[in-house]
Design an enzyme around this catalytic site. Structure first.
Site, PDB file in Angstrom:
ATOM      1  N   GLU A   1       0.859  -1.188   0.000  1.00 57.73           N
ATOM      2  CA  GLU A   1       0.000   0.000   0.000  1.00 57.73           C
ATOM      3  C   GLU A   1       0.895   1.237   0.000  1.00 57.73           C
ATOM      4  O   GLU A   1       1.901   1.276   0.701  1.00 57.73           O
ATOM      5  CB  GLU A   1      -0.861  -0.042   1.271  1.00 57.73           C
ATOM      6  CG  GLU A   1      -1.769   1.131   1.457  1.00 57.73           C
ATOM      7  CD  GLU A   1      -2.708   1.323   0.285  1.00 57.73           C
ATOM      8  OE1 GLU A   1      -3.415   0.356  -0.079  1.00 57.73           O
ATOM      9  OE2 GLU A   1      -2.724   2.427  -0.280  1.00 57.73           O
TER      10      GLU A   1
ATOM     11  N   GLU B   1      -0.752   9.589   4.663  1.00 64.72           N
ATOM     12  CA  GLU B   1      -1.678  10.150   5.638  1.00 64.72           C
ATOM     13  C   GLU B   1      -2.080  11.545   5.148  1.00 64.72           C
ATOM     14  O   GLU B   1      -1.279  12.252   4.542  1.00 64.72           O
ATOM     15  CB  GLU B   1      -1.019  10.233   7.021  1.00 64.72           C
ATOM     16  CG  GLU B   1      -0.832   8.858   7.613  1.00 64.72           C
ATOM     17  CD  GLU B   1      -0.151   8.881   8.966  1.00 64.72           C
ATOM     18  OE1 GLU B   1      -0.187   9.906   9.656  1.00 64.72           O
ATOM     19  OE2 GLU B   1       0.437   7.852   9.323  1.00 64.72           O
TER      20      GLU B   1
ATOM     21  N   LYS C   1       7.734  -1.590  -1.933  1.00 62.32           N
ATOM     22  CA  LYS C   1       7.259  -0.696  -0.879  1.00 62.32           C
ATOM     23  C   LYS C   1       8.420   0.011  -0.161  1.00 62.32           C
ATOM     24  O   LYS C   1       8.442   1.237  -0.045  1.00 62.32           O
ATOM     25  CB  LYS C   1       6.423  -1.509   0.114  1.00 62.32           C
ATOM     26  CG  LYS C   1       6.079  -0.813   1.382  1.00 62.32           C
ATOM     27  CD  LYS C   1       5.097   0.302   1.138  1.00 62.32           C
ATOM     28  CE  LYS C   1       4.934   1.120   2.387  1.00 62.32           C
ATOM     29  NZ  LYS C   1       3.794   1.993   2.326  1.00 62.32           N
TER      30      LYS C   1
ATOM     31  N   GLY D   1       9.402  12.727   9.239  1.00 63.92           N
ATOM     32  CA  GLY D   1       9.069  11.968  10.442  1.00 63.92           C
ATOM     33  C   GLY D   1       7.915  11.052  10.115  1.00 63.92           C
ATOM     34  O   GLY D   1       7.726  10.674   8.963  1.00 63.92           O
TER      35      GLY D   1
ATOM     36  N   CYS E   1       6.306   5.942   9.082  1.00 65.67           N
ATOM     37  CA  CYS E   1       6.731   5.120   7.941  1.00 65.67           C
ATOM     38  C   CYS E   1       8.166   5.367   7.505  1.00 65.67           C
ATOM     39  O   CYS E   1       9.014   4.485   7.629  1.00 65.67           O
ATOM     40  CB  CYS E   1       5.780   5.344   6.778  1.00 65.67           C
ATOM     41  SG  CYS E   1       4.073   4.956   7.211  1.00 65.67           S
TER      42      CYS E   1
ATOM     43  N   LYS F   1       3.302  16.034   9.936  1.00 65.47           N
ATOM     44  CA  LYS F   1       3.014  16.775   8.704  1.00 65.47           C
ATOM     45  C   LYS F   1       1.599  17.325   8.822  1.00 65.47           C
ATOM     46  O   LYS F   1       0.826  16.883   9.691  1.00 65.47           O
ATOM     47  CB  LYS F   1       3.164  15.874   7.479  1.00 65.47           C
ATOM     48  CG  LYS F   1       2.119  14.777   7.350  1.00 65.47           C
ATOM     49  CD  LYS F   1       2.284  14.089   6.004  1.00 65.47           C
ATOM     50  CE  LYS F   1       1.153  13.163   5.708  1.00 65.47           C
ATOM     51  NZ  LYS F   1       1.305  12.462   4.440  1.00 65.47           N
TER      52      LYS F   1
HETATM   53  C1  UGA Z   1       4.776   7.868   3.362  1.00 65.19           C
HETATM   54  C2  UGA Z   1       4.812   7.707   1.841  1.00 65.19           C
HETATM   55  O1  UGA Z   1       4.791   9.005   1.224  1.00 65.19           O
HETATM   56  C3  UGA Z   1       3.617   6.900   1.348  1.00 65.19           C
HETATM   57  O2  UGA Z   1       3.699   6.679  -0.048  1.00 65.19           O
HETATM   58  C4  UGA Z   1       3.631   5.536   2.074  1.00 65.19           C
HETATM   59  O3  UGA Z   1       2.517   4.731   1.695  1.00 65.19           O
HETATM   60  C5  UGA Z   1       3.579   5.766   3.578  1.00 65.19           C
HETATM   61  O4  UGA Z   1       4.720   6.563   3.965  1.00 65.19           O
HETATM   62  C6  UGA Z   1       3.645   4.423   4.246  1.00 65.19           C
HETATM   63  O5  UGA Z   1       4.683   3.766   4.179  1.00 65.19           O
HETATM   64  O6  UGA Z   1       2.615   3.958   4.753  1.00 65.19           O
HETATM   65  P1  UGA Z   1       3.407   9.437   5.056  1.00 65.19           P
HETATM   66  O7  UGA Z   1       4.184   8.786   6.156  1.00 65.19           O
HETATM   67  O8  UGA Z   1       1.939   9.616   5.191  1.00 65.19           O
HETATM   68  O9  UGA Z   1       3.602   8.605   3.679  1.00 65.19           O
HETATM   69  O10 UGA Z   1       4.041  10.873   4.859  1.00 65.19           O
HETATM   70  P2  UGA Z   1       4.749  11.670   3.679  1.00 65.19           P
HETATM   71  O11 UGA Z   1       3.767  12.515   2.971  1.00 65.19           O
HETATM   72  O12 UGA Z   1       5.598  10.772   2.873  1.00 65.19           O
HETATM   73  O13 UGA Z   1       5.691  12.638   4.529  1.00 65.19           O
HETATM   74  C7  UGA Z   1       6.721  12.080   5.356  1.00 65.19           C
HETATM   75  C8  UGA Z   1       7.531  13.159   6.005  1.00 65.19           C
HETATM   76  O14 UGA Z   1       8.364  13.793   5.048  1.00 65.19           O
HETATM   77  C9  UGA Z   1       6.735  14.287   6.680  1.00 65.19           C
HETATM   78  O15 UGA Z   1       7.310  14.543   7.945  1.00 65.19           O
HETATM   79  C10 UGA Z   1       6.895  15.457   5.750  1.00 65.19           C
HETATM   80  O16 UGA Z   1       6.825  16.685   6.409  1.00 65.19           O
HETATM   81  C11 UGA Z   1       8.291  15.203   5.197  1.00 65.19           C
HETATM   82  N1  UGA Z   1       8.533  15.810   3.877  1.00 65.19           N
HETATM   83  C12 UGA Z   1       7.802  15.437   2.798  1.00 65.19           C
HETATM   84  C13 UGA Z   1       9.544  16.748   3.733  1.00 65.19           C
HETATM   85  O17 UGA Z   1      10.242  17.101   4.706  1.00 65.19           O
HETATM   86  N2  UGA Z   1       9.786  17.291   2.493  1.00 65.19           N
HETATM   87  C14 UGA Z   1       9.066  16.933   1.409  1.00 65.19           C
HETATM   88  O18 UGA Z   1       9.337  17.476   0.308  1.00 65.19           O
HETATM   89  C15 UGA Z   1       8.039  15.990   1.565  1.00 65.19           C
END
Ligand code: UGA
Length: 476
Positions: free
Chosen positions: A180, A184, A237, A290, A293, A356
């Site tokens: 998946e 979030e 994944k 953070g 995941c 986030k």
């Molecule tokens: C992440 C992946 O993006 C999903 O594809 C995956 O399904 C999910 O993990 C999982 O393994 O279940 P998520 O943990 O919801 O999703 O969050 P992200 O949107 O990936 O953001 C992760 C972190 O990276 C956040 O703290 C966000 O602030 C940071 N981030 C994101 C940055 O610092 N810079 C960016 O350009 C993007």
């Protein structure tokens, strides 16, 4: 709750088109679906499968969670999910249970969506919950020809071991691995309209056809499908999350270089992002990644590579992790220097606690890590977050909490934006001036328009950008 299988088609007779029957359970025609584990992934998956027209039961050992979901309450913040939960509960297609006996023999398809937390000993994935739920299914008994579909993030090799166990106990049951990729905050959209579907299956089995039947509407809408083996599906994944983490740490490493070179990481990111081969998504610098995941997955991936004798191949992920954690330390240092060298005894208004925006998840949140480090340095820290305060309060008792931006920043010597909620991006810098004691802004997420805040009288600080706009005198 007990359910019979009277009048059900055998699994080999599954329709290739989904049920889509608005009458719900009464007119059920497609496979019956169980979703095991109702956290972010499982609750969303259960709701979305019901939305696609299937009859679905969500199972969890956590009776409190089951009770809340059963009355239409989502136990976490996820935009749009609660409305869909209620709609599908009302349709009669969706229910929840804490009894494995309600789902084991009832369902044709079992989606495993339980958590795989980080093992404290070596950073590897703890498979306790995956093993427990598979054992519970086997012990209770699977329906003839049942399909068990793994969605949890697991170390490569897990699916093959589980398939052997399932096959030994129920020779006509099959296992598939279907990772998946939902984010979030966008969980419903990502589940109903994914970028791709990955099916890890055994050759010559019935799993691919059955998964195609389950996802028929999604496939019909044009979603690409990759059919592969177990090991590849598992790796897709963690490789995807490792790539995303690497991209973020890359730009944060560039921010470190920009700081020493007097360059601007935001302009650098914008410029390299225009190259379609690089792309601008996940290239936003700041205090790093953070959540439940990315940090856990890159550590589990390294632990598994080490077990497989390929530690060198993923050694770079240790650097990705180190750059990421360094960003938090750099934000603490930046705040100290913005306040003349120490935060001891100073009041700080922290905007953001979630890892986030559009989430109340505080797992490994850079915002709270930074806030706690500043409090440990003697600062009086007050945190406001639109959704995550109830989760943060018991976990970070050294911090004070506010119920509005205004309350958090009143009397503050500096304000920090550590999660880029829309509410913070839209703040009026001139209006905020009347509440703060010092007009010092530390923007940990590059969320604000620096020129606008400076024009309103604030000193604006961020990682990887010059502390003030360069003047002609600087150039001489
Ligand atoms: C992440 C992946 O993006 C999903 O594809 C995956 O399904 C999910 O993990 C999982 O393994 O279940 P998520 O943990 O919801 O999703 O969050 P992200 O949107 O990936 O953001 C992760 C972190 O990276 C956040 O703290 C966000 O602030 C940071 N981030 C994101 C940055 O610092 N810079 C960016 O350009 C993007």
């Amino acid at each position: 709750m007990s359910r019979s299988r009277v009048g059900r088609p055998s699994t080999s007779e599954w329709p290739t088109t989904p049920p889509g029957d608005p009458a719900g359970a009464a007119g059920e025609t497609g496979p019956r679906i169980a979703v095991l584990g109702t956290g972010y992934l499982g609750a969303t998956h259960a709701v979305c499968m019901a939305e696609l027209g299937f009859t679905v039961i969500g199972y969890d050992v956590d009776t409190a969670k089951v009770a809340r979901l059963s009355v239409g309450e989502v136990p976490f913040f996820e935009p749009g999910l609660e409305e869909l939960l209620r709609k599908n509960l009302e349709s009669g297609r969706l229910s929840f249970t804490a009894e494995i006996g309600d789902v084991a023999t009832w369902a044709d398809v079992h989606f495993i969506c339980v958590g795989t937390p980080q093992r404290p000993s070596d950073g590897g994935a703890d498979l306790t919950y995956v093993d427990a739920v598979v054992d519970a299914l086997i012990d209770t008994g699977l329906a003839p020809g049942a399909l068990v579909v793994g969605k949890s993030t697991v170390p490569t090799g897990t699916a093959a071991a589980l398939a052997a166990r399932i096959h030994a106990a129920a020779p006509d049951a099959e296992l598939a691995w279907n990772p998946e990729f939902l984010r979030e905050g966008f969980a419903v959209n990502d589940t109903l309209r994914p970028d791709r579907l990955v099916f890890g299956v055994m050759p010559d089995g019935a799993a691919e056809a059955r998964l195609r039947a389950v996802y028929a509407q999604t496939i019909e809408a044009g979603t690409p499908v990759v059919v592969t083996d177990y090991a590849t599906a598992e790796l897709v994944k963690v490789a995807a999350n490792a790539f995303l983490a690497t991209k973020i740490s890359f730009i944060n490493a560039m921010a470190e270089i920009c700081d020493v070179a007097g360059a601007d990481v935001l302009e650098l990111a914008t410029s390299i992002g225009y190259d379609a081969r690089i792309g601008s998504r996940f290239l936003r610098p700041g205090i790093g990644f953070g959540g439940g995941c990315l940090p856990k997955d890159i550590r589990a991936f390294q632990a598994r590579a080490t077990e497989l004798g390929a530690a060198d191949s993923l050694a770079f992920l240790a650097e990705v992790d180190a750059v990421n954690l360094r960003a938090r330390g750099r934000a603490v240092t930046l705040t100290r220097s913005a306040l003349g060298g120490t935060v001891d005894g100073r009041r700080l208004g922290v905007l953001g606690a979630a890892f986030k925006p559009n989430s109340d998840d505080i797992r490994d949140s850079p915002a709270l890590d930074i806030a706690a480090a500043l409090a440990a340095d003697g600062a009086l820290v007050t945190v406001y977050d639109p959704a995550a305060v109830p989760n943060a309060r018991p976990r970070y008792p050294s911090l004070n909490y506010a119920s509005s931006v205004r309350e958090a920043v009143t009397g503050a010597d500096a304000v920090l934006v550590l999660t880029e909620w829309g509410e913070f991006r839209e703040l009026d810098p001139a209006a905020l001036l009347s509440y703060v004691a010092g007009a010092v802004m530390v923007d940990g997420r590059h969320a604000l328009d620096a020129a606008r805040w400076r024009a309103a009288g604030w000193t604006y600080h961020s990682l990887g950008r010059p502390a003030a706009a360069p003047t002609e005198a600087d150039a001489r």
